[in-house]
Design a protein around this motif. Structure first.
Motif, PDB file in Angstrom:
ATOM      1  N   TRP A 183      36.399  31.002  60.716  1.00 31.66           N
ATOM      2  CA  TRP A 183      36.903  31.330  62.044  1.00 31.66           C
ATOM      3  C   TRP A 183      37.576  32.687  61.975  1.00 31.66           C
ATOM      4  O   TRP A 183      38.491  32.886  61.181  1.00 31.66           O
ATOM      5  CB  TRP A 183      37.888  30.266  62.524  1.00 31.66           C
ATOM      6  N   GLY A 213      39.217  36.051  64.248  1.00 26.72           N
ATOM      7  CA  GLY A 213      39.722  36.538  65.527  1.00 26.72           C
ATOM      8  C   GLY A 213      38.714  37.472  66.176  1.00 26.72           C
ATOM      9  O   GLY A 213      38.228  38.408  65.538  1.00 26.72           O
ATOM     10  N   GLU A 244      39.404  32.925  68.554  1.00 30.80           N
ATOM     11  CA  GLU A 244      38.634  32.992  67.319  1.00 30.80           C
ATOM     12  C   GLU A 244      37.195  32.582  67.608  1.00 30.80           C
ATOM     13  O   GLU A 244      36.945  31.772  68.492  1.00 30.80           O
ATOM     14  CB  GLU A 244      39.178  32.007  66.282  1.00 30.80           C
TER      15      GLU A 244
END
Length: 179
Positions: free
Chosen positions: A122, A124, A162
């Motif tokens: 994950w 950003g 994310e």
């Protein structure tokens, strides 16, 4: 130039992990959901449990910790053969020097060794450098998104998003199966 070594921390090395993790949170608060202040309050047992539940990879150069990453097994993704890469951090003055790539190479080896078929990461959506790096390694973006609240950046918690990136662990050209 000295060589970068990446190794898996043993469960008894929780203090080393704690030190590097807190350093990462202080240096790059915008890159993590957690804050240094929050994790500084953790008890020793919390840090020990962290090392027991996920593999923690440490990048070192001349005996100094310069990067860290974690590989969590199926309990993080709730799938039998998918793991998660998380907590990736490289010391600011070592970014762009191959440390993150070495951490990801070792993460792939560890995940394959655990019988995993994919790694999820994950990232950003506003962290272009991280997205570009993960893509260059072979992670592919998906349409999956989730909100990300960044604590410790300023007085108000920052809101961000994310995206889920996926890396297939089947043997591929250029990706080592062992180091």
């Amino acid at each position: 130039m000295s060589e970068i070594h990446v190794r898996v921390l043993g469960e008894d090395e929780w203090e080393t992990y704690k030190s590097v993790r807190l350093r990462a949170l202080r240096e790059s608060p915008e890159a993590f959901v957690a804050s240094a202040e929050e994790e500084e309050s953790f008890e020793d047992a919390d840090w020990q449990e962290r090392l027991a539940r996920s593999q923690r990879l440490l990048a070192e150069e001349n005996g100094d910790a310069i990067g860290v990453a974690s590989v969590g097994g199926v309990h993080r993704t709730k799938s039998d053969n998918i793991g998660e890469l998380f907590g990736l951090w490289v010391q600011a003055d070592r970014r762009g020097s191959g440390v993150a790539r070495r951490l990801l190479e070792q993460a792939a080896v560890v995940a394959r060794g655990a019988g995993l078929k994919q790694l999820v990461y994950w990232v950003g959506t506003d962290n272009g450098r991280a997205v570009a790096f993960a893509s260059s390694f072979g992670f592919r973006p998906t349409d999956d998104r989730r909100p990300m609240r960044i604590r410790g950046v300023d007085a108000e918690d920052a809101e961000s998003e994310e995206m889920k990136m996926v890396y297939p662990l089947a043997d591929a050209a250029g990706v080592p199966t062992s180091l």
